[in-house]
Write a protein that holds these residues in place. Structure first.
Motif, PDB file in Angstrom:
ATOM      1  N   THR A  68       0.825  -1.215   0.000  1.00 35.43           N
ATOM      2  CA  THR A  68       0.000   0.000   0.000  1.00 35.43           C
ATOM      3  C   THR A  68       0.855   1.259   0.000  1.00 35.43           C
ATOM      4  OG1 THR A  68      -0.116  -0.066   2.420  1.00 35.43           O
ATOM      5  CG2 THR A  68      -1.889  -1.144   1.197  1.00 35.43           C
ATOM      6  N   SER A  69       2.094   1.158  -0.413  1.00 36.78           N
ATOM      7  CA  SER A  69       2.977   2.327  -0.444  1.00 36.78           C
ATOM      8  C   SER A  69       2.788   3.058  -1.768  1.00 36.78           C
ATOM      9  CB  SER A  69       4.441   1.893  -0.295  1.00 36.78           C
ATOM     10  OG  SER A  69       4.810   1.015  -1.339  1.00 36.78           O
ATOM     11  N   GLY A  70       2.293   4.282  -1.689  1.00 38.78           N
ATOM     12  CA  GLY A  70       2.101   5.073  -2.896  1.00 38.78           C
ATOM     13  C   GLY A  70       0.711   5.689  -2.953  1.00 38.78           C
ATOM     14  N   THR A  71       0.357   6.187  -4.131  1.00 37.66           N
ATOM     15  CA  THR A  71      -0.937   6.843  -4.353  1.00 37.66           C
ATOM     16  C   THR A  71      -1.924   5.836  -4.929  1.00 37.66           C
ATOM     17  OG1 THR A  71       0.205   8.934  -4.825  1.00 37.66           O
ATOM     18  CG2 THR A  71      -2.099   8.755  -5.516  1.00 37.66           C
ATOM     19  N   PRO A  72      -3.133   5.706  -4.344  1.00 35.24           N
ATOM     20  CA  PRO A  72      -4.103   4.716  -4.841  1.00 35.24           C
ATOM     21  C   PRO A  72      -4.474   4.939  -6.310  1.00 35.24           C
ATOM     22  CG  PRO A  72      -4.778   5.596  -2.707  1.00 35.24           C
ATOM     23  CD  PRO A  72      -3.638   6.447  -3.167  1.00 35.24           C
ATOM     24  N   VAL A  73      -4.589   3.846  -7.030  1.00 36.93           N
ATOM     25  CA  VAL A  73      -5.074   3.848  -8.408  1.00 36.93           C
ATOM     26  C   VAL A  73      -6.403   3.103  -8.407  1.00 36.93           C
ATOM     27  CG1 VAL A  73      -4.641   3.140 -10.788  1.00 36.93           C
ATOM     28  CG2 VAL A  73      -2.743   3.924  -9.360  1.00 36.93           C
ATOM     29  N   TYR A  74      -7.442   3.727  -8.979  1.00 33.33           N
ATOM     30  CA  TYR A  74      -8.803   3.202  -8.868  1.00 33.33           C
ATOM     31  C   TYR A  74      -9.301   2.587 -10.183  1.00 33.33           C
ATOM     32  CZ  TYR A  74      -9.041   5.957  -4.559  1.00 33.33           C
ATOM     33  OH  TYR A  74      -8.815   6.475  -3.311  1.00 33.33           O
ATOM     34  N   TYR A  75     -10.215   1.631 -10.031  1.00 36.84           N
ATOM     35  CA  TYR A  75     -10.937   1.038 -11.155  1.00 36.84           C
ATOM     36  C   TYR A  75     -12.414   1.320 -10.950  1.00 36.84           C
ATOM     37  CZ  TYR A  75     -13.198  -2.519 -14.068  1.00 36.84           C
ATOM     38  OH  TYR A  75     -13.994  -3.164 -14.981  1.00 36.84           O
ATOM     39  N   LYS A  76     -13.107   1.893 -11.975  1.00 36.54           N
ATOM     40  CA  LYS A  76     -14.533   2.168 -11.868  1.00 36.54           C
ATOM     41  C   LYS A  76     -15.309   0.912 -12.271  1.00 36.54           C
ATOM     42  CE  LYS A  76     -16.223   6.182 -12.750  1.00 36.54           C
ATOM     43  NZ  LYS A  76     -16.877   6.435 -11.439  1.00 36.54           N
ATOM     44  N   VAL A  77     -16.163   0.440 -11.383  1.00 38.46           N
ATOM     45  CA  VAL A  77     -16.933  -0.784 -11.607  1.00 38.46           C
ATOM     46  C   VAL A  77     -17.972  -0.545 -12.704  1.00 38.46           C
ATOM     47  CG1 VAL A  77     -18.468  -2.487 -10.559  1.00 38.46           C
ATOM     48  CG2 VAL A  77     -16.581  -1.503  -9.230  1.00 38.46           C
ATOM     49  N   MET A  78     -17.967  -1.409 -13.702  1.00 33.74           N
ATOM     50  CA  MET A  78     -18.899  -1.311 -14.822  1.00 33.74           C
ATOM     51  C   MET A  78     -20.047  -2.302 -14.647  1.00 33.74           C
ATOM     52  SD  MET A  78     -17.237   1.018 -16.432  1.00 33.74           S
ATOM     53  CE  MET A  78     -18.052   1.091 -18.034  1.00 33.74           C
ATOM     54  N   SER A  79     -21.078  -2.169 -15.493  1.00 34.87           N
ATOM     55  CA  SER A  79     -22.219  -3.075 -15.438  1.00 34.87           C
ATOM     56  C   SER A  79     -21.768  -4.515 -15.722  1.00 34.87           C
ATOM     57  CB  SER A  79     -23.282  -2.641 -16.456  1.00 34.87           C
ATOM     58  OG  SER A  79     -24.350  -3.542 -16.467  1.00 34.87           O
ATOM     59  N   GLY A  80     -22.183  -5.436 -14.893  1.00 39.20           N
ATOM     60  CA  GLY A  80     -21.835  -6.838 -15.077  1.00 39.20           C
ATOM     61  C   GLY A  80     -20.518  -7.245 -14.446  1.00 39.20           C
ATOM     62  N   ASP A  81     -19.788  -6.315 -13.858  1.00 40.45           N
ATOM     63  CA  ASP A  81     -18.503  -6.636 -13.233  1.00 40.45           C
ATOM     64  C   ASP A  81     -18.708  -7.395 -11.917  1.00 40.45           C
ATOM     65  OD1 ASP A  81     -17.000  -5.530 -15.201  1.00 40.45           O
ATOM     66  OD2 ASP A  81     -16.463  -3.702 -14.117  1.00 40.45           O
ATOM     67  N   GLY A  82     -17.853  -8.364 -11.689  1.00 42.50           N
ATOM     68  CA  GLY A  82     -17.751  -9.031 -10.403  1.00 42.50           C
ATOM     69  C   GLY A  82     -16.325  -8.888  -9.909  1.00 42.50           C
ATOM     70  N   LEU A  83     -16.082  -9.273  -8.670  1.00 43.15           N
ATOM     71  CA  LEU A  83     -14.746  -9.088  -8.099  1.00 43.15           C
ATOM     72  C   LEU A  83     -13.708  -9.902  -8.873  1.00 43.15           C
ATOM     73  CD1 LEU A  83     -13.937  -7.307  -5.731  1.00 43.15           C
ATOM     74  CD2 LEU A  83     -13.762  -9.351  -4.321  1.00 43.15           C
ATOM     75  N   TYR A  84     -14.093 -11.088  -9.334  1.00 47.86           N
ATOM     76  CA  TYR A  84     -13.155 -11.930 -10.079  1.00 47.86           C
ATOM     77  C   TYR A  84     -12.789 -11.281 -11.417  1.00 47.86           C
ATOM     78  CZ  TYR A  84     -11.116 -16.082 -12.275  1.00 47.86           C
ATOM     79  OH  TYR A  84     -10.253 -16.956 -12.902  1.00 47.86           O
ATOM     80  N   LYS A  85     -13.767 -10.670 -12.082  1.00 48.23           N
ATOM     81  CA  LYS A  85     -13.500  -9.995 -13.359  1.00 48.23           C
ATOM     82  C   LYS A  85     -12.617  -8.773 -13.143  1.00 48.23           C
ATOM     83  CE  LYS A  85     -15.784  -8.089 -17.460  1.00 48.23           C
ATOM     84  NZ  LYS A  85     -14.963  -6.864 -17.503  1.00 48.23           N
ATOM     85  N   VAL A  86     -12.860  -8.023 -12.076  1.00 46.24           N
ATOM     86  CA  VAL A  86     -12.025  -6.855 -11.770  1.00 46.24           C
ATOM     87  C   VAL A  86     -10.577  -7.287 -11.584  1.00 46.24           C
ATOM     88  CG1 VAL A  86     -11.566  -5.037 -10.083  1.00 46.24           C
ATOM     89  CG2 VAL A  86     -13.925  -5.548 -10.757  1.00 46.24           C
TER      90      VAL A  86
END
Length: 357
Positions: free
Chosen positions: A91-109
Motif C-alpha cells: 500500500t505504499s504510494g498513491t491509490p489507483v482506482y478502477y470504476k466498476v462497470m455493469s456486469g462486473d464481479g470481483l473476479y473480473k475486476v
C-alpha cells in the motif's frame, strides 16, 4: 463590450480544455494498464515523467509522439503503469482506482487488472463481501511517485475553490432573477375611481382607440381622453410601461425580437431535444443577452431554447461550434450560465433542453 464578452468565452473554453486530475483512474489497452493525464499550461514530457516516475522517452513512445514535440493544453496522454512505478503487492504510494462497470464481479475486476489477488482488493477497499456496486471506485494498486500526492492535493483544493465560485455565481444569478421578479409591476387599465366629477375623463365613443406599441414591451391600450384632464392623472403611465419592458427583456432574452424577424424571413424548420452543458461568462446577467455553442449552425443564428421541466424559454445567439474539444463529448450544445439561470436549470453537468430554429 462585445470584445470583452468574446474574451470571457475564450477563457471559459480554455478552462474546459484541461480538467485537473483529482484521482488516478486505471485504463487497459493492448500494452497493459495505464492512467490518463490531461496537459495543463507549462507542462512538458519531462515534468510529467517526474510526476508519474516514468522516463519521458517511454511516455513519448507509448503515445506515438516525438520527445521534443510541444504539447497542447487539453491534450490527453496515456501514462504506462509498470513495475517501476506501480505496485499491487503493498500500500505504499498513491491509490489507483478502477470504476466498476455493469456486469462486473470481483473476479473480473481482478482479471482485468493484472490478476491482482482478490484478498488485496478486499483489504484495500474494506469489503465485507464480494458484492460490488456499479459506478463505485475500487483501489486496484498504488502509483509509486513522490510528487503525485502533492499534485493531487493541489488539484482537489482548486476544484473546491471552483465549486465555491460556481455556487456563489449561482446564488448571485438567483438573487438577480428574484429582484427582477419583485420589480415587475402589473399594468392595469386606467380607472376613474379616484377622479372627481369635474376631472373625470370623457371617453369618446366615436373615435378609434389609440394604441401605443413600445418595441421592447407588450402592446398597452391607452384610453382617448379630453384635453381638460390634468397631467398629474396620467404622468405615471410611461414609467409603468418602461418597467414592464424591462421584465420582458429578462424573461425572454434580448434576442427575442431578432428571432421573430428571423423566422419571419425563414420559418423555423428544426425542432429537437438535445443534451446541453454550461459555459461561464459575465454577459447576460444584466442585459439578457444569452449565447450558446452549437455544431452545424451558422454563427449569429438565434435559437429558441426551452427547459422541458418548467417550459421556460430564452433566445440565444450562436457564437461558434463545439467540435475539437474533448470535454464536449456527450454534449450537443453549451449555453451561457446566464441562460441556464434564466431557464432555472438545476443540473451543473448535463441536462436536456429543446431547441428550435
Amino acid at each position: 463590450m462585445k470584445k470583452f464578452f468574446i474574451l470571457n468565452v475564450l477563457i471559459a473554453l480554455s478552462c474546459l480544455c484541461y480538467a485537473q486530475t483529482t484521482e488516478l483512474m486505471v485504463n487497459k489497452a493492448e500494452k497493459g494498464l495505464y492512467v490518463e493525464h490531461t496537459i495543463a499550461p507549462k507542462e512538458g514530457l519531462y515534468y510529467i515523467g517526474r510526476l508519474y516516475n516514468v522516463n519521458a522517452k517511454s511516455i513519448a513512445a507509448y503515445n506515438h509522439t516525438e520527445l521534443n514535440k510541444s504539447l497542447e493544453i487539453g491534450q490527453v496522454l496515456r501514462i504506462p503503469l509498470s513495475d517501476t512505478n506501480f505496485t499491487q503487492k503493498s500500500t505504499s504510494g498513491t491509490p489507483v482506482y478502477y470504476k466498476v462497470m455493469s456486469g462486473d464481479g470481483l473476479y473480473k475486476v481482478s482479471g482485468d487488472n493484472n490478476k491482482v489477488p482478490l484478498k488485496n482488493i478486499r483489504d484495500w477497499n474494506n469489503l465485507t463481501s464480494d458484492n460490488i456496486q456499479e459506478g463505485s471506485n475500487l483501489v486496484i494498486g498504488f502509483l509509486i511517485a513522490k510528487e503525485m500526492p502533492g499534485y493531487l492535493a493541489n488539484n482537489r483544493l482548486k476544484k473546491q475553490e471552483l465549486l465555491k465560485l460556481q455556487q456563489a455565481e449561482a446564488e448571485k444569478a438567483a438573487a438577480l432573477k428574484q429582484d427582477s421578479l419583485n420589480s415587475t409591476v402589473a399594468i392595469a387599465p386606467i380607472e376613474d375611481k379616484t377622479v372627481t366629477k369635474q376631472e373625470k375623463p370623457i371617453v369618446k365613443e366615436d373615435k378609434p382607440v389609440v394604441k401605443t406599441e413600445p418595441v421592447t414591451a407588450p402592446k398597452q391600450a391607452v384610453m382617448d381622453v379630453s384635453p381638460d384632464v390634468k397631467k398629474e392623472e396620467i404622468k405615471t403611465t410611461p414609467a409603468v410601461v418602461k418597467e414592464e419592458a424591462k421584465a420582458v427583456l429578462i424573461e425572454d432574452g434580448y434576442f427575442k425580437i431578432s428571432y421573430e424577424q428571423q423566422v419571419k424571413a425563414k420559418p423555423a424548420s428544426k425542432s429537437t431535444t438535445v443534451t446541453s452543458g454550461i459555459f461561464k461568462t459575465t454577459s447576460g446577467w444584466q442585459d439578457a443577452k444569452y449565447y450558446l455553442l452549437m455544431d452545424g449552425v451558422t454563427p449569429g443564428t438565434i435559437i429558441r431554447i426551452v427547459n422541458p421541466d418548467n417550459n421556460r424559454a430564452v433566445y440565444a445567439k450562436v457564437l461558434g461550434e463545439m467540435n475539437g474539444i474533448r470535454q464536449n463529448q456527450g454534449l450537443d450544445i453549451r449555453i451561457s450560465n446566464a441562460a441556464a439561470a434564466a431557464l432555472a436549470v438545476r443540473e451543473d453537468d448535463k441536462f436536456v433542453v429543446k431547441v428550435s430554429y
